[in-house]
Design an enzyme around this catalytic site. Structure first.
Site, PDB file in Angstrom:
ATOM      1  N   SER A  84       0.713  -1.159   0.022  1.00  0.00           N
ATOM      2  CA  SER A  84      -0.034   0.215  -0.057  1.00  0.00           C
ATOM      3  C   SER A  84       0.880   1.241  -0.073  1.00  0.00           C
ATOM      4  CB  SER A  84      -0.792  -0.248   1.011  1.00  0.00           C
ATOM      5  OG  SER A  84       0.103  -0.045   2.315  1.00  0.00           O
ATOM      6  N   ASP A 120      -3.210   4.974  -3.355  1.00  0.00           N
ATOM      7  CA  ASP A 120      -4.336   5.564  -2.706  1.00  0.00           C
ATOM      8  C   ASP A 120      -4.103   6.962  -3.205  1.00  0.00           C
ATOM      9  OD1 ASP A 120      -6.599   4.386  -1.724  1.00  0.00           O
ATOM     10  OD2 ASP A 120      -6.093   4.497   0.222  1.00  0.00           O
ATOM     11  N   ASP A 487      -5.384  -2.689  11.701  1.00  0.00           N
ATOM     12  CA  ASP A 487      -4.934  -3.974  11.838  1.00  0.00           C
ATOM     13  C   ASP A 487      -5.198  -4.679  13.315  1.00  0.00           C
ATOM     14  OD1 ASP A 487      -3.630  -2.180  13.294  1.00  0.00           O
ATOM     15  OD2 ASP A 487      -1.622  -2.199  12.620  1.00  0.00           O
TER      16      ASP A 487
HETATM   17  O1  LIG Z   1      -5.327   6.363   3.383  1.00  0.00           O
HETATM   18  C1  LIG Z   1      -4.300   5.596   3.296  1.00  0.00           C
HETATM   19  C2  LIG Z   1      -3.561   5.773   4.454  1.00  0.00           C
HETATM   20  C3  LIG Z   1      -2.510   4.993   4.573  1.00  0.00           C
HETATM   21  N1  LIG Z   1      -2.104   3.865   3.550  1.00  0.00           N
HETATM   22  C4  LIG Z   1      -0.796   3.153   3.781  1.00  0.00           C
HETATM   23  O2  LIG Z   1      -0.769   2.572   4.977  1.00  0.00           O
HETATM   24  C5  LIG Z   1       0.575   2.339   5.311  1.00  0.00           C
HETATM   25  C6  LIG Z   1       1.000   2.642   6.905  1.00  0.00           C
HETATM   26  O3  LIG Z   1       1.082   3.757   7.074  1.00  0.00           O
HETATM   27  P1  LIG Z   1       2.278   4.533   7.809  1.00  0.00           P
HETATM   28  O4  LIG Z   1       2.186   6.075   7.751  1.00  0.00           O
HETATM   29  O5  LIG Z   1       3.490   3.833   7.408  1.00  0.00           O
HETATM   30  O6  LIG Z   1       2.034   3.861   9.366  1.00  0.00           O
HETATM   31  P2  LIG Z   1       2.854   3.328  10.315  1.00  0.00           P
HETATM   32  O7  LIG Z   1       2.550   3.746  11.818  1.00  0.00           O
HETATM   33  O8  LIG Z   1       4.237   3.394  10.030  1.00  0.00           O
HETATM   34  O9  LIG Z   1       2.107   1.907  10.181  1.00  0.00           O
HETATM   35  C7  LIG Z   1       1.694   0.856  11.156  1.00  0.00           C
HETATM   36  O10 LIG Z   1       0.461   1.058  11.867  1.00  0.00           O
HETATM   37  C8  LIG Z   1      -0.579   1.440  10.758  1.00  0.00           C
HETATM   38  C9  LIG Z   1      -1.731   1.383  11.622  1.00  0.00           C
HETATM   39  O11 LIG Z   1      -1.941   2.689  12.259  1.00  0.00           O
HETATM   40  C10 LIG Z   1      -0.787   0.199   9.910  1.00  0.00           C
HETATM   41  O12 LIG Z   1      -1.631   0.163   9.112  1.00  0.00           O
HETATM   42  C11 LIG Z   1       0.645  -0.207   9.172  1.00  0.00           C
HETATM   43  O13 LIG Z   1       0.419  -1.518   8.646  1.00  0.00           O
HETATM   44  C12 LIG Z   1       1.836  -0.354  10.479  1.00  0.00           C
HETATM   45  O14 LIG Z   1       2.959  -0.564   9.752  1.00  0.00           O
HETATM   46  C13 LIG Z   1       1.463   2.923   4.358  1.00  0.00           C
HETATM   47  O15 LIG Z   1       1.793   1.873   3.434  1.00  0.00           O
HETATM   48  C14 LIG Z   1       0.417   3.818   3.589  1.00  0.00           C
HETATM   49  O16 LIG Z   1       0.744   3.935   2.330  1.00  0.00           O
HETATM   50  C15 LIG Z   1      -3.049   3.761   2.768  1.00  0.00           C
HETATM   51  O17 LIG Z   1      -2.787   3.075   1.791  1.00  0.00           O
HETATM   52  N2  LIG Z   1      -4.249   4.608   2.667  1.00  0.00           N
END
Ligand SMILES: O=c1ccn([C@@H]2O[C@H](COP(=O)(O)OP(=O)(O)O[C@H]3O[C@H](CO)[C@@H](O)[C@H](O)[C@H]3O)[C@@H](O)[C@H]2O)c(=O)[nH]1
Ligand SMILES: [Mn+2]
EC number: 2.4.1.12
Length: 787
Positions: A84, A120, A487
C-alpha cells in the site's frame, strides 16, 4: 511463580496504601492510590498474556521435500502480495520501488507470485515509477537469483558495508555486481527525475506518455485504474525467464464516499486479486517494508501448509524490524519489548495480533469464515478437565454459508438452493459473479473459461466506490473498518472466530521497514495508534464486550486485546502521577505517611518482585536492558503526550462526531544520516511533557533550597520526594534531548508555553500553601525548639 508472588505482594502493598491515609494531604494520597490501583490493573492486563511464551523453528528443507519434489509439478501454494502507498511526497517512489524489487526477486516459484500495488494517491509519479521498476526488474531479478544475494532490495544491498566477496565463488560476480550497481544508479536517477517533475503540477494536469490525460488528476474524484506489468503476457527477464506479475491498482474515488483509508485500499486489493489471480494466501506489506529475507514466504508456508495444524491458522505474523534507527534508539522505535516479549507470549495463547505489515494471510480467513472443525483431539491431562477453567461447550455454529474452509465447497442439491445461496453470497461479497465464484475456489486459481479481458473489466468493477454498499466488507469481511488502527481489529475478528495465528521470527529478519526517528513524527505516530485503540475501545468491536457468545476467544488473548485498547487511558493516572512529585516538593506534603520499618518491607518486596519479573523477562526474550529502559522511558513520554491527546480526541469523536484522519508517517528516502533525528517540528503534543519537566525541575530546586533553609533534619523527608521527582525527570530525559535538538536550541514557543503553565501552577500552589511560612510563622506550634 514470580508473577504470582508479585501479584500477592501487590495486593498487600495496595492494602497497606489504602489503610494508611495521609491526613494532612488527603487529596494527594487519594490521587496517588487511585493511580496505583489503575497501574496494578494495567499491569495484570499486560503481564498475564505473557504467561507462556513460545519460540518456533522452521525447516525449509522439509517444506521443499514435501511440496517441491523433483520431476513433479511444484505444489507450493500461490501467494498474492499487497503493497500500500498513498503519498509519493511522504513515501518516496524509490522506497516503494525497492520494496517491489525485493518482492519480485524473492525465492519462490515465479508463476505463483503476483504483486499488487495500491496507490491511494492516484499519482502518475507512482505509476511511472512502477513502470520504470518493472523494466529494471528484468535485470535485477536474474542478478539476485544467480548470485543468491541478500537482501534483494538494491538500495539496501548496495549500501551494505560488508565484504561482498566472501563466500562468492563465481568469477563473474565482481564484474556483474559492478555493472548492476551502475544500472541501479541510473535507475535511481530516472526515478529522482520523475519525483522532481512531480513537484509542480502542469496547468492542465498530468499527461501520460501516450498523450492522454492522466485519469487520476483529481485525486479525490477519479475512476478506478489498473495496469498489469510483467507476468506471462508482459515479457520476460533478460535471460528469458518468466517474471512475477506486477499490478498497479488505484481504486475509484468519488466525493461523498467513505474510503476507509488503508483498510479500504486493502479490501479493494483483496477483490482485484481475487478476480485476477485468486491465490489462497496473501502477504501484506507497507510500501517501506521490503523483503529482507528472500525466503520469508517459505517460512510462512511452513505453518500455513502444515498438514496438521495449518488449516486452523489464519495468518502468520512476522516481527517488524527497522533500518536507519539511531544507535541508542532514543524514541524506542524498535519496539523490541512488544515484538520480542508480548508477541511471543501471545503466540503461546492464540497467536500474535496483526500489526499491519509483514503478515501472510489465509484468504478464506479474511472472507469471514470460521476455521474448519477438525476431529476432536483426545483429551489429555490438561486444564480442560478442570471444571472451572475448562472451555465451555461450544454452541452450534451457523453453517448456512456452506463453505467452511475445505470439505463441502460445492455441495448444493438443486438449482433453487443454488440460486438462494448465490443471492446470499452477493449480499455478502457484492454484485460480482466472478468474484463470488472465486471465493468458492478454496485452493485458488481463476475459472479456466474466463478471458483476461473479461477479468480485467471485472477487476475495474470491484474497485468502484459503490461496490461495498450493503455488503459485509469492512464489517465482517476483509480488513475491518472503524478504526485507524485497522490491523488490530482485523486480527481480533479472526481470533474471535476461533482462528489461531502464528508468530514467525526467522534468524534473518523477514522484512525491514523505516521508522520516524524525530520526536514529533514519532509522537504523531504513537498518537495515531493510541487514537485507533480508543476508537476500538468505544466501538461495537470493543474486546471488553465483543465476541463472548461464540466463546472462541481465549480469555488471556482477550486480556491482551483489552490491553491494546485501554492503554491510552493510563495516560490520565500517569499524568497525575508525574505531577505529584512537583506538588509534593512545592507544598512539603507527601503521598504517604511516615512509614514504619515493617511497612517498608512491602515497598522493598514490591521493588524486588518488579525487578525479578523484569530480569526474568529480559532473560527469556533476549531483549537488552537498554532497550527495555528506552521502552519504559517512552511509555512515560508517549503516555503524557500522545496517549493523552488520543483519549481527548477519541472522546471528541464519540461525543461530537469529529472524524479522525490518518496522518501518514514520512519515510526518509536515503543518506541523510540522522538529520531527521534532530529535525524539530512544532506540535501541541510537546506541551504537557515539557510542562511536567519544568514543574518537576522547579520542584527540585524549591525543595532543596527549602531544606537548605531549614537545616539538617528536613533532608530525611525530602529524600523520598526528590527520588520521586527524579523518577519523572529521568523518564522524560530523551524527550528533553529531543526538545533541545542538535544545536541545543529549543523553539521559543515551547519555552514560553511551558514556563507560563509551570509558573501558573507553581504560583497557585505557593499561594495556597506557602512552604516558606512554615519556618517563621509565629503561630506554628512545632517551632519552639528548633527555630
Ligand atoms: O489512506 C491511506 C492511508 C495509509 N495507507 C498506507 O498505510 C500504510 C501505513 O502507514 P504509515 O504511515 O507507514 O503507518 P505506520 O504507523 O508506520 O504503520 C503501522 O501502523 C498502521 C496502523 O496505524 C498500520 O496500518 C501499518 O501497517 C503499520 O505498519 C502505508 O503503506 C500507507 O501507504 C493507505 O494505503 N491509504
Ligand atoms: Mn510505516
Amino acid at each position: 511463580m514470580v508473577i504470582v508472588a508479585r501479584l500477592v505482594i501487590l495486593a498487600f502493598f495496595l492494602r497497606y496504601r489504602l489503610l494508611n491515609p495521609v491526613h494532612d494531604a488527603f487529596g494527594l494520597w487519594l490521587t496517588s492510590v487511585i493511580c496505583e490501583i489503575w497501574f496494578a490493573f494495567s499491569w495484570i492486563l499486560d503481564q498475564f498474556p505473557k504467561w507462556f511464551p513460545i519460540d518456533r523453528e522452521t525447516y525449509l528443507d522439509r517444506l521443499s521435500l514435501r511440496y517441491e519434489r523433483e520431476g513433479e509439478p511444484n505444489m507450493l501454494a500461490p501467494v498474492d502480495i499487497f503493497v500500500s502507498t498513498v503519498d509519493p511526497m511522504k513515501e518516496p517512489p524509490l522506497v516503494t520501488a525497492n520494496t517491489v524489487l525485493s518482492i519480485l526477486a524473492m525465492d519462490y516459484p515465479v508463476d505463483k507470485i503476483s504483486c499488487y500495488i495500491s496507490d491511494d494517491g492516484a499519482s502518475m509519479c507512482t505509476f511511472e515509477a512502477l513502470s520504470e521498476t518493472a523494466e529494471f526488474a528484468r535485470k535485477w531479478v536474474p542478478f539476485c537469483k544467480k548470485f543468491s544475494i541478500e537482501p534483494r532490495a538494491p538500495e539496501m544491498y548496495f549500501s551494505e558495508k560488508v565484504d561482498y566477496l566472501k563466500d562468492k565463488v563465481q568469477p563473474t560476480f565482481v564484474k556483474e555486481r559492478r555493472a548492476m550497481k551502475r544500472e541501479y544508479e541510473e535507475f535511481k536517477v530516472r526515478i529522482n527525475a520523475l519525483v522532481a517533475k512531480a513537484t509542480k503540477v502542469p496547468l492542465g494536469g498530468w499527461i501520460m506518455q501516450d498523450g492522454t490525460p492522466w485519469p487520476g488528476n483529481n485525486t479525490k474524484d477519479h475512476p478506478g485504474m489498473i495496469q498489469v506489468f510483467l507476468g506471462l503476457s508482459g515479457g520476460h527477464d533478460v535471460e528469458g525467464n518468466e517474471l512475477p506479475r506486477l499490478v498497479y491498482v488505484s481504486r475509484e474515488k468519488r466525493p461523498g464516499f467513505q474510503h476507509h483509508k488503508k483498510a479500504g485500499a486493502m479490501n479493494a486489493l483483496v477483490r482485484v486479486s481475487g478476480v485476477l489471480t485468486n491465490a489462497p494466501f496473501m502477504l501484506n506489506l507497507d510500501c517501506d517494508h521490503y523483503l529482507n529475507n528472500s525466503k520469508a514466504v517459505r517460512e510462512a508456508m511452513c505453518f500455513l501448509m502444515d498438514p496438521q495444524v495449518g488449516k486452523k491458522v489464519c495468518y502468520v505474523q512476522f516481527p517488524q524490524r527497522f533500518d536507519g534507527i539511531d544507535r541508542h534508539d532514543r524514541y524506542a522505535n524498535r519496539n523490541t519489548v512488544f515484538f520480542d516479549i508480548n508477541m511471543k507470549g501471545l503466540d503461546g495463547i492464540q497467536g500474535p495480533v496483526y500489526v499491519g505489515t509483514g503478515c501472510v494471510f489465509r484468504r478464506q480467513a479474511l472472507y469471514g469464515y470460521e476455521p474448519p472443525k477438525g476431529p476432536k483431539r483426545p483429551k489429555m491431562v490438561s486444564c480442560d478437565c478442570c471444571p472451572c477453567f475448562g472451555r465451555r461447550k461450544k454452541l452450534p455454529k451457523y453453517s448456512k454459508n456452506g463453505v467452511n474452509g475445505g470439505a463441502n465447497t460445492t455441495g448444493f442439491d438443486d438449482d433453487k438452493e443454488l440460486l438462494m445461496s448465490q443471492m446470499n453470497f452477493e449480499k455478502k461479497f457484492g454484485q460480482s459473479p466472478i468474484f463470488v465464484t472465486s471465493t468458492l475456489m478454496v485452493e485458488g486459481g481463476v475459472p479456466p473459461s474466463s478471458s483476461p479481458a473479461a477479468l480485467l473489466k471485472e477487476a475495474i468493477h470491484v474497485i468502484s466506490c459503490g461496490y461495498e454498499d450493503k455488503t459485509e466488507w469492512g464489517a465482517e469481511l476483509g480488513w475491518i473498518y472503524g478504526s485507524i488502527t485497522e490491523d488490530i481489529l482485523t486480527g481480533f475478528k479472526m481470533h474471535c472466530r476461533g482462528w489461531r495465528s502464528i508468530y514467525c521470527m526467522p534468524k534473518r529478519a523477514a522484512f525491514k521497514g523505516s521508522a520516524p526517528i524525530n520526536l514529533s513524527d514519532r509522537l504523531n505516530q504513537v498518537l495515531r495508534w493510541a487514537l485507533g485503540s480508543v476508537e476500538i475501545f468505544f466501538s461495537r468491536h470493543s474486546p471488553v464486550w465483543y465476541g463472548y457468545k461464540e466463546g472462541n476467544l481465549k480469555w488471556l488473548e482477550r486480556f491482551a486485546y483489552i490491553n491494546t485498547t485501554v492503554y491510552p487511558f493510563t495516560s490520565l493516572p500517569l499524568l497525575a502521577y508525574c505531577t505529584l512529585p512537583a506538588i509534593c516538593l512545592l507544598t512539603g506534603k507527601f503521598i504517604m505517611p511516615e512509614i514504619s520499618t515493617f511497612a517498608s518491607l512491602f515497598f522493598i518486596a514490591l521493588f524486588l518482585s518488579i525487578f525479578t519479573t523484569g530480569i526474568l523477562e529480559l532473560r527469556w526474550s533476549g531483549v537488552s536492558i537498554e532497550e527495555w529502559w528506552r521502552n519504559e522511558q517512552f511509555w512515560v513520554i508517549g503516555g503524557v503526550s500522545a496517549h493523552l491527546f488520543a483519549v481527548v480526541q477519541g472522546l471528541l469523536k464519540i461525543l461530537a462526531g469529529i472524524d479522525t484522519n490518518f496522518t501518514v508517517t514520512s519515510k526518509a528516502s536515503d543518506d541523510e544520516d540522522f538529520g531527521e533525528l534532530y529535525a524539530f517540528k512544532w506540535t501541541t503534543l510537546l506541551i504537557p511533557p515539557t510542562t511536567i519537566l519544568v514543574i518537576n525541575l522547579v520542584g527540585v530546586v524549591a525543595g532543596i533550597s527549602d531544606a537548605i533553609n531549614n537545616g539538617y533534619q528536613s533532608w530525611g523527608p525530602l529524600f523520598g520526594k526528590l527520588f520521586f521527582a527524579f523518577w519523572v525527570i529521568v523518564h522524560l530525559y530523551p524527550f528533553l534531548k529531543g526538545l533541545m535538538g542538535k544545536q541545543n536550541r529549543t523553539p521559543t514557543i515551547v519555552v514560553i508555553w511551558s514556563v507560563l503553565l509551570a509558573s501558573i501552577f507553581s504560583l497557585l500552589w505557593v499561594r495556597i500553601d506557602p512552604f516558606i511560612l512554615k519556618t517563621k510563622g509565629p503561630d506554628t506550634k512545632q517551632c519552639g525548639v528548633n527555630c
